[in-house]
Design a protein around this motif. Structure first.
Motif, PDB file in Angstrom:
ATOM      1  N   THR A  51       0.808  -1.208   0.000  1.00 38.52           N
ATOM      2  CA  THR A  51       0.000   0.000   0.000  1.00 38.52           C
ATOM      3  C   THR A  51       0.847   1.268   0.000  1.00 38.52           C
ATOM      4  O   THR A  51       0.519   2.239  -0.682  1.00 38.52           O
ATOM      5  N   LEU A  52       1.942   1.267   0.728  1.00 41.19           N
ATOM      6  CA  LEU A  52       2.756   2.473   0.879  1.00 41.19           C
ATOM      7  C   LEU A  52       3.872   2.623  -0.148  1.00 41.19           C
ATOM      8  O   LEU A  52       4.321   3.735  -0.411  1.00 41.19           O
ATOM      9  N   VAL A  53       4.325   1.531  -0.737  1.00 38.78           N
ATOM     10  CA  VAL A  53       5.507   1.593  -1.599  1.00 38.78           C
ATOM     11  C   VAL A  53       5.351   2.525  -2.814  1.00 38.78           C
ATOM     12  O   VAL A  53       6.344   3.119  -3.238  1.00 38.78           O
ATOM     13  N   PRO A  54       4.172   2.742  -3.382  1.00 45.40           N
ATOM     14  CA  PRO A  54       4.097   3.687  -4.502  1.00 45.40           C
ATOM     15  C   PRO A  54       4.551   5.103  -4.148  1.00 45.40           C
ATOM     16  O   PRO A  54       5.005   5.850  -5.010  1.00 45.40           O
ATOM     17  N   PHE A  55       4.466   5.460  -2.877  1.00 48.98           N
ATOM     18  CA  PHE A  55       4.889   6.795  -2.463  1.00 48.98           C
ATOM     19  C   PHE A  55       6.403   6.976  -2.529  1.00 48.98           C
ATOM     20  O   PHE A  55       6.892   8.114  -2.543  1.00 48.98           O
ATOM     21  N   VAL A  56       7.152   5.898  -2.585  1.00 52.41           N
ATOM     22  CA  VAL A  56       8.616   5.997  -2.692  1.00 52.41           C
ATOM     23  C   VAL A  56       9.000   6.807  -3.931  1.00 52.41           C
ATOM     24  O   VAL A  56       9.924   7.611  -3.899  1.00 52.41           O
ATOM     25  N   SER A  57       8.259   6.638  -5.003  1.00 50.63           N
ATOM     26  CA  SER A  57       8.531   7.386  -6.236  1.00 50.63           C
ATOM     27  C   SER A  57       8.300   8.885  -6.064  1.00 50.63           C
ATOM     28  O   SER A  57       8.799   9.684  -6.846  1.00 50.63           O
ATOM     29  N   TRP A  58       7.539   9.247  -5.076  1.00 53.93           N
ATOM     30  CA  TRP A  58       7.197  10.648  -4.835  1.00 53.93           C
ATOM     31  C   TRP A  58       8.101  11.330  -3.816  1.00 53.93           C
ATOM     32  O   TRP A  58       8.035  12.552  -3.648  1.00 53.93           O
ATOM     33  N   PHE A  59       8.945  10.565  -3.103  1.00 56.34           N
ATOM     34  CA  PHE A  59       9.786  11.159  -2.067  1.00 56.34           C
ATOM     35  C   PHE A  59      10.589  12.349  -2.593  1.00 56.34           C
ATOM     36  O   PHE A  59      10.653  13.403  -1.960  1.00 56.34           O
ATOM     37  N   TYR A  60      11.222  12.201  -3.749  1.00 50.24           N
ATOM     38  CA  TYR A  60      12.038  13.282  -4.308  1.00 50.24           C
ATOM     39  C   TYR A  60      11.188  14.527  -4.580  1.00 50.24           C
ATOM     40  O   TYR A  60      11.605  15.648  -4.303  1.00 50.24           O
ATOM     41  N   THR A  61       9.992  14.329  -5.101  1.00 46.80           N
ATOM     42  CA  THR A  61       9.105  15.456  -5.389  1.00 46.80           C
ATOM     43  C   THR A  61       8.713  16.174  -4.105  1.00 46.80           C
ATOM     44  O   THR A  61       8.746  17.406  -4.043  1.00 46.80           O
ATOM     45  N   TYR A  62       8.352  15.413  -3.084  1.00 47.31           N
ATOM     46  CA  TYR A  62       7.980  16.025  -1.810  1.00 47.31           C
ATOM     47  C   TYR A  62       9.139  16.843  -1.238  1.00 47.31           C
ATOM     48  O   TYR A  62       8.950  17.967  -0.782  1.00 47.31           O
ATOM     49  N   GLU A  63      10.325  16.253  -1.263  1.00 45.63           N
ATOM     50  CA  GLU A  63      11.520  16.948  -0.751  1.00 45.63           C
ATOM     51  C   GLU A  63      11.761  18.253  -1.502  1.00 45.63           C
ATOM     52  O   GLU A  63      12.027  19.291  -0.902  1.00 45.63           O
ATOM     53  N   THR A  64      11.702  18.165  -2.808  1.00 43.52           N
ATOM     54  CA  THR A  64      12.031  19.308  -3.654  1.00 43.52           C
ATOM     55  C   THR A  64      10.993  20.411  -3.534  1.00 43.52           C
ATOM     56  O   THR A  64      11.343  21.587  -3.427  1.00 43.52           O
ATOM     57  N   CYS A  65       9.735  20.045  -3.526  1.00 41.92           N
ATOM     58  CA  CYS A  65       8.670  21.045  -3.448  1.00 41.92           C
ATOM     59  C   CYS A  65       8.623  21.740  -2.087  1.00 41.92           C
ATOM     60  O   CYS A  65       8.308  22.925  -2.009  1.00 41.92           O
ATOM     61  N   ALA A  66       8.924  21.008  -1.034  1.00 43.54           N
ATOM     62  CA  ALA A  66       8.774  21.567   0.312  1.00 43.54           C
ATOM     63  C   ALA A  66      10.096  21.890   1.003  1.00 43.54           C
ATOM     64  O   ALA A  66      10.100  22.407   2.114  1.00 43.54           O
ATOM     65  N   GLY A  67      11.219  21.574   0.364  1.00 44.33           N
ATOM     66  CA  GLY A  67      12.506  21.951   0.917  1.00 44.33           C
ATOM     67  C   GLY A  67      12.904  21.224   2.187  1.00 44.33           C
ATOM     68  O   GLY A  67      13.194  21.861   3.201  1.00 44.33           O
ATOM     69  N   PHE A  68      12.898  19.917   2.157  1.00 50.33           N
ATOM     70  CA  PHE A  68      13.387  19.138   3.292  1.00 50.33           C
ATOM     71  C   PHE A  68      14.051  17.873   2.773  1.00 50.33           C
ATOM     72  O   PHE A  68      14.003  17.577   1.591  1.00 50.33           O
ATOM     73  N   SER A  69      14.684  17.132   3.671  1.00 53.22           N
ATOM     74  CA  SER A  69      15.374  15.904   3.307  1.00 53.22           C
ATOM     75  C   SER A  69      14.675  14.705   3.947  1.00 53.22           C
ATOM     76  O   SER A  69      14.592  14.618   5.172  1.00 53.22           O
ATOM     77  N   MET A  70      14.179  13.817   3.112  1.00 46.99           N
ATOM     78  CA  MET A  70      13.565  12.589   3.629  1.00 46.99           C
ATOM     79  C   MET A  70      14.592  11.792   4.418  1.00 46.99           C
ATOM     80  O   MET A  70      14.270  11.217   5.445  1.00 46.99           O
ATOM     81  N   GLU A  71      15.825  11.763   3.926  1.00 47.90           N
ATOM     82  CA  GLU A  71      16.892  11.000   4.591  1.00 47.90           C
ATOM     83  C   GLU A  71      17.116  11.507   6.015  1.00 47.90           C
ATOM     84  O   GLU A  71      17.308  10.728   6.936  1.00 47.90           O
ATOM     85  N   GLU A  72      17.053  12.823   6.210  1.00 44.52           N
ATOM     86  CA  GLU A  72      17.252  13.389   7.540  1.00 44.52           C
ATOM     87  C   GLU A  72      16.038  13.176   8.443  1.00 44.52           C
ATOM     88  O   GLU A  72      16.184  12.879   9.624  1.00 44.52           O
TER      89      GLU A  72
END
Length: 114
Positions: A51-72
């Motif tokens: 259920t959640l794995v499709p959002f992995v493709s969106w992590f970069y977009t979320y980071e870039t649009c909102a200015g944060f690091s998923m890794e952090e």
């Protein structure tokens, strides 16, 4: 999850900050649920992962649009995403994160959100 993700890509200023705060809260909740397990259900890839794995493709977009690091903010969730991507079934079906971002960027320009 997706509601906040959409807001990260569409909003600005205080509204974006509020959406980002809500999104980070969800990330922290997911991190807590995942804990030190390989997958959300333990050692086996299961329903919650599917259920959640499709959002992995969106992590970069979320980071870039909102200015944060998923890794952090959610290192366990990022590691989980990488483990999931090692599965052939997942790797073959998920969109490339850069292509997702480019699509969202074009959409933002079309609707006047930049």
């Amino acid at each position: 999850f997706s509601d906040y993700g959409t807001k990260l890509c569409k909003l600005k200023g205080e509204e974006l900050a509020a959406a980002k705060e809500g999104f980070i809260g969800i990330l922290k909740l997911l991190e807590g649920e995942l804990g030190d397990k390989k997958y959300f259900g333990g050692d086996a890839f299961g329903f919650v992962d599917v259920t959640l794995v499709p959002f992995v493709s969106w992590f970069y977009t979320y980071e870039t649009c909102a200015g944060f690091s998923m890794e952090e903010l959610a290192p366990k969730l990022v590691a989980w995403g990488k483990r999931c991507m090692e599965r052939e079934s997942v790797a073959k079906t998920l969109s490339d994160p850069q292509m997702v971002y480019e699509f969202v960027d074009r959409l933002k320009k079309r609707i006047g959100v930049e």
